[in-house]
Design an enzyme around this catalytic site. Sequence first.
Site, short mmCIF file in Angstrom:
data_model
loop_
_atom_site.label_atom_id
_atom_site.label_comp_id
_atom_site.label_asym_id
_atom_site.label_seq_id
_atom_site.Cartn_x
_atom_site.Cartn_y
_atom_site.Cartn_z
CG ASP A 1 4.27 19.13 17.97
OD1 ASP A 1 4.18 18.31 17.04
OD2 ASP A 1 4.09 18.82 19.16
CB SER B 1 7.61 4.75 4.24
OG SER B 1 8.57 3.73 4.48
CE1 TYR C 1 8.03 5.69 9.74
CE2 TYR C 1 8.36 3.72 8.41
CZ TYR C 1 8.51 5.07 8.59
OH TYR C 1 9.11 5.82 7.61
CE LYS D 1 6.07 7.61 7.35
NZ LYS D 1 6.08 9.08 7.14
#
Length: 268
Positions: free
Chosen positions: A66, A151, A164, A168
């Site tokens: 993980d 991203s 999110y 990034k």
Amino acid sequence: MTGQTTLTGKVALVTGGGRGIGRGIALRLARDGADVALVDVRPEGINSVADEIGALGCKATTCVADVSDRDQVFAAVDYAASALGGFDIMVNNAGIALVGPIADVTPEEANRVWAINVNGVLWGIQAAVAKFKELGNKAQGKTSKIINASSIAGHDGFGMLGVYSASKFAVRALTQAAAKEHAADGITVNSYCPGVVGTDMWVQIDKRFAELTGAAEGETYDTFVGGIALGRAETPDDVAGFVSYLAGPDADYMTGQSGLIDGGLVYR
């Protein structure tokens, strides 16, 4: 594997290597000659990808870990270097998405995204730097590579993808800072910034947009793809080619950059 390729003799580790972009990256690195350690939180996918790499004539090993757990990331890097006889390339690819209005994000959701997308990259950078130094890569004349998953959402903050996007953006900051701190150690640090990739992650993003906005399933995906200059959705292989370039000798003079590989969707 026949002939000399750009990554022959190199050892790479790819997190999130069991499917999607991670699988594509791992297979491309192997096709270019690298032996690959595959790390994922689930064993099923990485075992299958390891078989595919073996069929290409390269070595592969797997480790369930993980990435939000620092000790597990360090253990995975230790295992990869021991099992494959070296360590040259760290690809911090593992990540998750979160779709929803900023006003509705819960502490649990925000913490989970941050733990995987940001802390997972941080621990990966730390573990890789420690191993590169331990192995004396610089003294051997090697340029070691750390390659992080950012991203297009690390360049533009997208509505309904606020947390999110923030994660990034943070990856870009870590990439720049680590590049500055470790250039003298013979380590380059760069990021790749994909766009709309036809993977399970985008299937889930599209479904969530449909739930929240009332759009038909597939409509959000098609809308995003419709804005791509090259006229098609991205594939994992599109991303993997750029990552392999970053991992190879032609990118030895590139560091601290977060390159867009999105078919022409976000421009910087």
